[in-house]
Design a protein around this motif. Structure first.
Motif, PDB file in Angstrom:
ATOM      1  N   PHE A 106       0.817  -1.212   0.000  1.00  0.00           N
ATOM      2  CA  PHE A 106       0.000   0.000   0.000  1.00  0.00           C
ATOM      3  C   PHE A 106       0.848   1.259   0.000  1.00  0.00           C
ATOM      4  O   PHE A 106       0.483   2.275  -0.568  1.00  0.00           O
ATOM      5  CB  PHE A 106      -0.939   0.020   1.215  1.00  0.00           C
ATOM      6  CG  PHE A 106      -2.063  -0.954   1.117  1.00  0.00           C
ATOM      7  CD1 PHE A 106      -2.330  -1.589  -0.069  1.00  0.00           C
ATOM      8  CD2 PHE A 106      -2.856  -1.219   2.217  1.00  0.00           C
ATOM      9  CE1 PHE A 106      -3.365  -2.493  -0.167  1.00  0.00           C
ATOM     10  CE2 PHE A 106      -3.896  -2.116   2.121  1.00  0.00           C
ATOM     11  CZ  PHE A 106      -4.145  -2.755   0.935  1.00  0.00           C
ATOM     12  N   ASN A 165     -20.077  -4.324  -2.189  1.00  0.00           N
ATOM     13  CA  ASN A 165     -19.315  -3.202  -1.664  1.00  0.00           C
ATOM     14  C   ASN A 165     -19.692  -3.009  -0.213  1.00  0.00           C
ATOM     15  O   ASN A 165     -20.786  -2.555   0.091  1.00  0.00           O
ATOM     16  CB  ASN A 165     -19.635  -1.933  -2.445  1.00  0.00           C
ATOM     17  CG  ASN A 165     -18.865  -1.864  -3.727  1.00  0.00           C
ATOM     18  OD1 ASN A 165     -17.640  -1.892  -3.706  1.00  0.00           O
ATOM     19  ND2 ASN A 165     -19.555  -1.804  -4.830  1.00  0.00           N
ATOM     20  N   ARG A 221     -14.271  -3.899  -1.365  1.00  0.00           N
ATOM     21  CA  ARG A 221     -14.946  -4.625  -2.444  1.00  0.00           C
ATOM     22  C   ARG A 221     -14.693  -6.089  -2.191  1.00  0.00           C
ATOM     23  O   ARG A 221     -13.560  -6.553  -2.270  1.00  0.00           O
ATOM     24  CB  ARG A 221     -14.360  -4.225  -3.789  1.00  0.00           C
ATOM     25  CG  ARG A 221     -14.910  -2.929  -4.350  1.00  0.00           C
ATOM     26  CD  ARG A 221     -14.014  -2.465  -5.458  1.00  0.00           C
ATOM     27  NE  ARG A 221     -13.940  -3.473  -6.521  1.00  0.00           N
ATOM     28  CZ  ARG A 221     -14.782  -3.542  -7.543  1.00  0.00           C
ATOM     29  NH1 ARG A 221     -15.747  -2.679  -7.646  1.00  0.00           N
ATOM     30  NH2 ARG A 221     -14.640  -4.456  -8.467  1.00  0.00           N
ATOM     31  N   VAL A 222     -15.734  -6.809  -1.885  1.00  0.00           N
ATOM     32  CA  VAL A 222     -15.566  -8.194  -1.496  1.00  0.00           C
ATOM     33  C   VAL A 222     -16.296  -9.082  -2.488  1.00  0.00           C
ATOM     34  O   VAL A 222     -17.422  -8.793  -2.887  1.00  0.00           O
ATOM     35  CB  VAL A 222     -16.119  -8.457  -0.085  1.00  0.00           C
ATOM     36  CG1 VAL A 222     -15.687  -9.807   0.396  1.00  0.00           C
ATOM     37  CG2 VAL A 222     -15.658  -7.392   0.860  1.00  0.00           C
ATOM     38  N   LEU A 280     -10.878  -9.922  -1.854  1.00  0.00           N
ATOM     39  CA  LEU A 280     -11.206  -8.695  -1.142  1.00  0.00           C
ATOM     40  C   LEU A 280     -10.241  -7.615  -1.582  1.00  0.00           C
ATOM     41  O   LEU A 280      -9.051  -7.865  -1.761  1.00  0.00           O
ATOM     42  CB  LEU A 280     -11.083  -8.929   0.369  1.00  0.00           C
ATOM     43  CG  LEU A 280     -11.342  -7.758   1.288  1.00  0.00           C
ATOM     44  CD1 LEU A 280     -12.057  -8.255   2.523  1.00  0.00           C
ATOM     45  CD2 LEU A 280     -10.074  -7.070   1.704  1.00  0.00           C
ATOM     46  N   GLU A 281     -10.766  -6.426  -1.778  1.00  0.00           N
ATOM     47  CA  GLU A 281      -9.885  -5.307  -2.096  1.00  0.00           C
ATOM     48  C   GLU A 281     -10.306  -4.109  -1.269  1.00  0.00           C
ATOM     49  O   GLU A 281     -11.444  -3.644  -1.378  1.00  0.00           O
ATOM     50  CB  GLU A 281      -9.988  -4.957  -3.582  1.00  0.00           C
ATOM     51  CG  GLU A 281      -9.009  -3.883  -3.956  1.00  0.00           C
ATOM     52  CD  GLU A 281      -9.363  -3.229  -5.275  1.00  0.00           C
ATOM     53  OE1 GLU A 281      -8.439  -2.814  -5.960  1.00  0.00           O
ATOM     54  OE2 GLU A 281     -10.545  -3.129  -5.593  1.00  0.00           O
ATOM     55  N   TYR A 338     -27.274  -7.268   0.344  1.00  0.00           N
ATOM     56  CA  TYR A 338     -27.384  -7.475   1.791  1.00  0.00           C
ATOM     57  C   TYR A 338     -28.705  -8.152   2.131  1.00  0.00           C
ATOM     58  O   TYR A 338     -28.766  -9.075   2.955  1.00  0.00           O
ATOM     59  CB  TYR A 338     -27.303  -6.146   2.532  1.00  0.00           C
ATOM     60  CG  TYR A 338     -25.947  -5.523   2.552  1.00  0.00           C
ATOM     61  CD1 TYR A 338     -24.854  -6.243   3.007  1.00  0.00           C
ATOM     62  CD2 TYR A 338     -25.751  -4.224   2.142  1.00  0.00           C
ATOM     63  CE1 TYR A 338     -23.609  -5.679   3.036  1.00  0.00           C
ATOM     64  CE2 TYR A 338     -24.505  -3.647   2.165  1.00  0.00           C
ATOM     65  CZ  TYR A 338     -23.426  -4.378   2.613  1.00  0.00           C
ATOM     66  OH  TYR A 338     -22.199  -3.812   2.646  1.00  0.00           O
ATOM     67  N   THR A 371      -6.224  -8.912  -7.325  1.00  0.00           N
ATOM     68  CA  THR A 371      -7.419  -8.325  -6.741  1.00  0.00           C
ATOM     69  C   THR A 371      -8.592  -8.582  -7.647  1.00  0.00           C
ATOM     70  O   THR A 371      -8.468  -9.218  -8.677  1.00  0.00           O
ATOM     71  CB  THR A 371      -7.226  -6.820  -6.537  1.00  0.00           C
ATOM     72  OG1 THR A 371      -6.490  -6.338  -7.633  1.00  0.00           O
ATOM     73  CG2 THR A 371      -6.509  -6.539  -5.260  1.00  0.00           C
ATOM     74  N   ILE A 372      -9.716  -8.089  -7.210  1.00  0.00           N
ATOM     75  CA  ILE A 372     -10.946  -8.400  -7.908  1.00  0.00           C
ATOM     76  C   ILE A 372     -10.916  -7.859  -9.335  1.00  0.00           C
ATOM     77  O   ILE A 372     -11.105  -8.578 -10.289  1.00  0.00           O
ATOM     78  CB  ILE A 372     -12.134  -7.780  -7.161  1.00  0.00           C
ATOM     79  CG1 ILE A 372     -12.193  -8.343  -5.759  1.00  0.00           C
ATOM     80  CG2 ILE A 372     -13.403  -8.034  -7.904  1.00  0.00           C
ATOM     81  CD1 ILE A 372     -13.022  -7.542  -4.851  1.00  0.00           C
TER      82      ILE A 372
END
Lengths: 151, 367, 415, 165, 172, 103
Positions: A108, B11, B26-27, B37-38, C170, C399-400
């Protein structure tokens, strides 16, 4: 008390293992050739007597002539610390090898430096903006960045 | 043959009750399991480092208040320690004692919030949270007594503290120190053996010492993984080398250990405060320095053990009244490096808990 | 007809007279109108009472919860609206009604609008069968208990419909958890009542109350009580089983997209269900309206209040379990426990029947308590919450979203 | 056995249910602020102010606006008369650096905290308001006020001679 | 279900009203199940059908069956069906007819007509006996005495079905 | 109007035929399952109605209906398992796509 390794000792050790890696060394500076930074990082992490297993912090300073990337290193095992610097001279494409493969903790921090300072860490697996949004123009922490204040 | 389900990307945040501010993850889920995951940062980015380049060394103290706003004194301390290192001066003895007391009070306050929010994330419906905020309130009262503010203190100065302690402070602090151990006992009784808490946290998100070090984690997260690394012991600043305290170390590095380490650090901080109260010398609290400090050309890196981890300031001075470059090594930000590695493969509920157990503060993450 | 108490008091007499007298009055009023009109009118009046009494008491219930929860958390709780904040629920209801009613654009609107009603109706259908005092039952079904279990199981469909139709991730998570969890807890819920039914020999609630003349059922059925209360807190989505709502994880789960009075109806249904289950627990395990001196409904109110306080107390103390643990707890702990309870109770009922005793003997109570403790200890030894193990090994990086080739882009820009 | 840890937790919470709540109902009861409280209304003594604008220079946000002119009866200290002395408290962060900077003890933090306004403009403290306000200075960075500052009432105010060092 | 004997003397009319209302609900929602495009709505309508049928059982004085209908069909089977609905790719437009829709409609109509004719032409021997006030005891007696073997077999069947479903669903 | 056995039988055959139509004409396996449930329910109404009007005391029809309900539950459980298996192999629950055994 964390012992700060003598910069000249560190420089000598690096020079012994990787000739030509150290560009300049003095009592308060170890300057490493930016092309050899990845190798130096690997050496500092693994070489006996060094074993800097903890990358405390990566910083970048814009000196207008060049960008200086500063690595604060720490060896938790020996309770020793040192500072390594490297420079990138281009303003358009200031490239420094990434050390993410050596210390994951740089992930990071390098992204942040790329985002705010515009230093490009080659070999970083996911180098993209982190604080600012995609599509932001410019790199705000550069000294020549003109801040436009909303009126 | 497993069922092929299409993964969902959710999100979590920036507006979510458990992201402790404005953080976004962001999963990617497969059912309830996390595949990827980010973390996404920057919702609270204020450009502190850029702002600092245009302010005098004294004015920057107000900026540091806003990093980890739950432990402003620690930030102040880290900053003034760095500037003092740059200047090559040392604060008077009494000021150092005061600084240590305030920093440890901050550690207690920050850990109380960290634990309370962590338990809130576990679903304990605000009860432990409420108990912990009640005690934090007393610490804020003490801080108000010392410097008139409750969150953004701006109390410390380069070369000391802005003002000596008020006369009634010692009595109030002693009263707090007498009362607080009972409260810690109460928290332990409420939670430590709670089967639900144990089953939710034990063995969850185990972080090996090697991974923790490799990811540059610091603070309670690092220590819970079994790495004996506390700047107060290993690189003592101020007067920590004179104090007798222990650094709690976790055994396995799971979420429960991170919880226990914080709980134990409350006791150790109290122990430090008690010693400081006992040994506090009388004398000056502030060096006579010019109002506009002009440090010599050069750079310095000063760090302290803030509640969330190693808080460092790398200051480059060009000899003027403002720093040429000020880089903040924010523990919360770097501690999040390991978030992905810790949570992938676990469930949504675990993600929330693990994130709570890292205990980050968005003011510090985004700076 | 429900069993008769010794002397009906004024309330009971009033209730007793109410039904026929209202019916006759209606008949007179309509004169020569058709009989079915009187029948429908009577049904409407009964329905009005059954829906509105609990609906009016629900704000009071919410007020108790907020107040007790506040005291557990060492704070004051609502105290601004009305005396002691008693009218807080009314104020909230007014607020909810005046709020804008938002329907998400991509929602399945029919199901979305229907779901709150589907959640509320079954709950209100529970109230008619509960005996509030001697003879004060609107519909004293002989299948009362089975009726309650069956009618409340419909709420799951409503919750799933709400979560699915919202078209929110959700909400869908909440709905999925609802399906998994609520169905799992139906089974211990029903099984734990088997003991009570065996001892009482009926599913008629008024008779169950009557069998507890000498001793509340909790003494004879400690395991049944524990399992039932656990299952009920799962059915009511209360901590430690509030997975469907799970504020810290799913924001509010299945009703995350609901606003205004539709959300209010969900809350109404939830607290009305809490009210109904508290009444049921009082009826089944604490001898219902029976008690000395005071009229029956007062006793019932006192018991309900204390049961509700215990629920609030538990809610204010415990963290939440994870979804797999909740499921495992039901299937591996509660179901075997309640099955063993059924076995033990069946043996005892058989003894009673063979000996020809009219009532269940008191000395079964300590025996059952010992059995309960032993069984729970054995089950806790057998059943361990397994530490969560990872499902997937994490890849080191990546990452995604596909890696942005920012560096290359910047390089090409520079050239 | 399961449940023992849970019962322990329950025993803690039930005890609190019968204790007096620790919260305070704000508009009815107000907590006493500390003498050093850095509050909303700045206290300014015109007699002591020389118009040097140190406060404006030291303010990290630059929210103090000072316009001065040479005083007609120019006294020996080179004192200026102030036309404008506005503090935009809407942006103020109460760091008290202005108070620290003031060489003549003319500016103090105040001890009040109820100054909400419906507009941002309403948060700007103007010179007239500063002149006419009740003088209830905070003791922060002014240790000599430590004793008085805890004892203000609605009516009392501090004259400039008492306030200075 | 309201026990007000004075009123239910005119039970035939009350029964008729209840029958027509419930039958209307059941048929209308059953038709909706078939005709509605969204599978989720179809499942919701199916629940409504089950409720209508439960009401019809009550008019037939089969209280136990009515409660079991609600418990098993409306509470459990419908949830399973809704769960299965989610396997469809496009739930909102997933309920489509195949090529034989017209043919199947003809077949269904033919079956219906023949059934109606049969129902109307058969001379049913209606028993004048009153139904027992509560069926549960009689049912229990019948189930555990005369029909105990089928009862056990059904239990075995259920067990086999559960195990079979588990084997089918299990991840290898 | 007096409600007789015929009403119930016609109602039950109507429900049965709606279910039959659905079962024959639907593409989706889950919809076929739902239609089957409708058919079961139609039969159940007939059973209970016969029981009520022809053997009100013996309750034979009730017991029949009970068994049907149990069998239906078992059937749904198994059918769901089959649907899951179908979904795994074909990633679709369209029965026409599943007819690959034809050749």
């Amino acid at each position: 008390m964390t012992r700060e390794l003598g910069f000249q000792d560190v420089a000598a050790a690096i020079e012994r293992a990787l000739p030509g890696a150290v560009v300049q060394s003095s009592a308060n500076l170890v300057l490493v050739d930016s092309d050899k930074m990845a190798a130096v990082a690997k050496f500092l992490r693994e070489a006996p007597g060094m074993e800097f297993d903890f990358l405390t912090s990566v910083s970048a300073v814009d000196y207008l002539d060049y960008f200086e990337v500063v690595y604060h290193l720490l060896s938790i095992k020996n309770n020793e610390s040192t500072v390594i610097k490297t420079r990138a001279y281009s303003r358009d494409y200031p490239a420094v090898p990434s050390v993410v493969n050596v210390w994951q903790g740089a992930d990071f921090q390098e992204r942040e430096i790329f985002d705010l300072m515009g230093v490009i860490f080659t070999g970083h697996p996911n180098l993209k903006r982190i604080m600012l949004w995609e599509g932001f123009e410019g790199h705000p922490l550069r000294k020549d960045y003109i801040v436009v204040t909303p009126s | 043959m497993p069922i092929k389900t299409s993964p969902i990307i959710v999100n979590i945040g920036p507006h979510h009750p458990s992201t402790h501010g404005v953080f976004r993850m962001r999963v990617m889920f497969d059912g309830e399991n996390i595949i990827d995951l980010e973390p996404v940062f920057g919702y609270l980015h204020r450009g502190t480092e850029k702002l600092a380049e245009e302010r005098t060394y004294a004015q920057i103290i107000t900026l540091t208040d806003r990093l980890d706003y739950l432990a402003s004194m620690s930030n102040n301390l880290a900053y003034v320690v760095s500037v003092e290192k740059l200047l090559g001066v040392k604060a008077p003895e009494r000021a150092m004692y005061i600084r240590v007391i305030m920093a440890e009070l901050m550690r207690i306050a920050s850990h109380l919030i960290g634990l309370g929010s962590f338990l809130n994330d576990l679903g304990a419906l605000a009860t432990p949270w409420m108990y912990m905020f009640r005690e934090r309130e007393k610490i804020l009262d003490l801080c108000e007594m010392v410097c008139g503010a409750r969150i953004t203190y701006s109390y410390m100065r380069v070369g000391g503290v802005s003002m000596d302690l008020p006369p009634e402070f010692m009595g109030a602090l002693r009263q707090f120190c007498d009362d607080f151990p009972h409260r810690i006992d109460e928290y332990e009784k409420l939670l430590r053996e709670n089967e639900i808490l144990i089953s939710r946290t034990k063995g969850v998100a185990v972080l090996s010492a090697e991974t923790a070090k490799n990811n540059s984690l610091s603070g309670p997260v690092l220590r819970a993984s079994g790495v004996n690394w506390d700047l107060r012991k290993s690189d003592p600043y101020e007067i920590y080398d004179r104090l007798d305290f222990e650094v709690p170390i976790g055994q396995t590095g799971d979420t429960y250990d991170r919880f226990l380490v914080r709980l134990e650090e409350l006791r150790q901080s109290l122990k430090i405060i008690n010693q400081c109260v006992k040994d506090m010398p009388i004398g000056e609290t502030r060096l006579k320095l010019p109002a506009l400090i002009r440090p010599p050309k050069g750079d310095a890196y000063g760090h302290v053990e803030a509640p969330k981890g190693e808080l460092g300031f790398y200051i480059v001075s060009d000899g003027t009244i403002a720093p040429y470059r000020l880089k903040i090594r924010a523990p919360s930000f770097i501690n999040l490096t390991a978030l992905r590695e810790m949570t992938v493969g676990y469930k949504l509920a675990d993600l929330i808990v693990v994130f709570g157990s890292i205990d980050v503060n968005m003011g510090e993450v985004d700076r | 007809m429900s069993p008769t108490g010794p002397n009906p008091n004024w309330f009971e007499r009033w209730v007793l007279d109410f039904i026929p007298s209202t019916a006759n009055a209606l008949k007179d009023l309509l004169g020569h109108g058709p009989d079915w009109l009187a029948y429908i009118l009577f049904a409407l009046i009964g329905g009005f009472i059954v829906v509105n009494l609990p609906a009016l008491l629900t704000p009071l219930f919410i007020w108790i919860e907020r107040k007790v929860l506040a005291r557990v958390q060492h704070r004051v709780g609502p105290n601004r609206v009305g005396p002691f904040g008693l009218l807080q629920g009314v104020a909230d209801a007014v607020k909810l009604m005046t709020k804008e009613d938002l329907v998400p654009d991509s929602a399945d609107k029919l199901v979305f609008n229907l779901a709150p009603l589907m959640a509320a109706i079954p709950v209100f259908l529970v109230f008619p069968v509960i005996p509030y005092s001697a003879r004060a039952t609107l519909a004293d079904l002989n299948l009362g208990l089975l009726y309650i279990i069956s009618i409340t199981s419909v709420t799951e469909v409503a919750i799933f419909a709400a979560g699915w139709s919202s078209n929110n991730k959700y909400a869908l998570f909440g709905a999925m958890r609802a399906v998994a969890m609520l169905i799992s807890y139906e089974i211990p819920l029903a099984l734990s009542l088997m003991g009570v039914v065996l001892i009482a020999g009926t599913m008629q609630l008024s008779v169950i109350v009557d069998t507890q003349r000498y001793m509340p059922m909790i003494l004879l059925q400690p395991i049944g009580f524990i399992v039932f209360v656990t299952a009920v807190s799962a059915e009511l989505n209360r901590t430690p089983f509030d997975l469907l709502e799970a504020e810290s994880e799913l924001t509010t789960g299945y009703h995350v997209e609901y606003s205004g009075m539709k959300w209010g109806v969900f809350m109404l249904a939830e607290y009305a269900a809490a009210f109904a289950y508290s009444l049921l627990i009082a009826t089944l395990f604490f001898s219902g309206w029976k008690g000395p001196l005071l009229p029956g409904f007062v006793w019932l109110a006192i018991k309900v209040f204390f049961i509700w306080c215990v629920f609030i107390w538990i809610r204010g103390t415990f963290p939440r379990l994870r979804v797999d643990q909740v499921m495992a707890f039901s299937w591996k702990f509660l179901v075997p426990l309640s099955l063993m309870n059924v076995l033990v109770t069946a043996v005892e009922v058989n003894i009673q029947a063979n000996q020809g005793w009219e009532f269940f003997p008191m000395w079964f109570a300590p025996i059952n308590l010992v059995i309960a403790v032993v069984l729970i200890v054995i089950m806790s030894k057998l059943f361990k919450f397994e530490g969560q193990t990872r499902q997937v090994l994490p890849s080191r990086m990546g990452t995604i979203i596909p890696v942005t080739q920012a560096a290359e882009r910047a390089a090409s820009k520079a050239k | 056995m399961y449940g023992l840890g849970l019962l322990k937790g329950l025993s803690v919470t039930i005890r609190y249910a019968f204790k007096k709540p620790f919260t305070v109902q704000y508009p009815e009861t107000k907590l006493k602020t500390q003498p050093r409280y850095r509050g909303y209304e700045f206290v300014w003594y015109e007699d002591r102010c020389t118009g040097c604008a140190s406060c404006a220079k030291y303010c990290p946000l630059g929210i103090i606006k000072i316009v001065t002119k040479r005083a007609p009866e120019a006294n020996i200290g080179g004192k200026y008369a102030l036309d404008i002395f506005d503090i935009d408290t809407g942006r103020c962060m109460f760091c008290a650096l202005c108070v620290e900077a003031c060489p003549y003890d003319a500016l103090f933090m105040g001890v009040n905290y109820e100054r909400a306004s419906y507009t941002r403009g309403g948060l700007v403290v103007h010179i007239d308001e500063l002149r006419n306000a009740k003088k209830m200075p905070s003791a922060f960075l002014r240790p000599n006020l430590e004793v008085q500052a805890g004892k203000y009432t609605e009516e009392s105010s501090l004259n400039p001679n008492e306030a200075g060092r | 279900m309201l026990h007000s004997p004075a009123l239910i003397t005119s039970g035939d009319i009350g029964l008729a009203v209840a029958f027509w209302v419930l039958a209307g609900i059941a048929i209308a929602s059953a038709l909706s199940v078939i005709l509605v495009r969204s599978m989720f709505r179809a499942a919701i309508f199916l629940v409504l059908t089950f409720f209508g049928i439960a009401g019809l059982y009550v008019t037939l004085e089969a209280d136990f069956i009515a409660v079991v209908q609600v418990l098993i069909y409306a509470g459990a089977i419908s949830i399973l069906l809704i769960f299965a609905v989610l396997f469809t790719k496009d739930v909102n437009r997933g309920s489509t007819f195949n090529k034989t829709a017209l043919l199947s409609f003809l077949i269904a109509s033919l079956v219906f007509v023949s059934m109606v004719i049969t129902a109307l032409t058969t001379n049913w021997t209606i028993s004048a006996e009153a139904a027992p006030a509560t069926t549960i005891g009689a049912l229990a007696g019948a189930l555990f005495n005369r029909y105990v073997l089928p009862f056990e077999i059904v239990g075995l069947l259920l067990l086999a079905a559960i195990i079979g479903a588990l084997v089918l669903v299990r991840e290898k | 109007m007096v409600i007789g056995l015929e009403h119930y039988v016609i109602l039950s055959s109507l429900l049965f035929c709606i279910g039959l139509f659905g079962a024959l004409s639907k593409r989706n396996a889950v919809m076929i399952l739902m239609s089957l449930e409708l058919m079961f329910n139609g039969v159940n109404i007939a059973m209970v109605a016969f029981s009520r009007y022809i053997t009100p005391v013996l309750l034979t029809g009730h017991i029949f209906a009970l068994f049907i309900i149990v069998v239906a539950a078992a059937e749904v459980a198994l059918a769901l398992g089959i649907i899951v298996a179908l979904y795994r192999t074909r990633e679709s629950v369209d029965v026409e796509e599943a007819a690959s055994m034809r050749g």
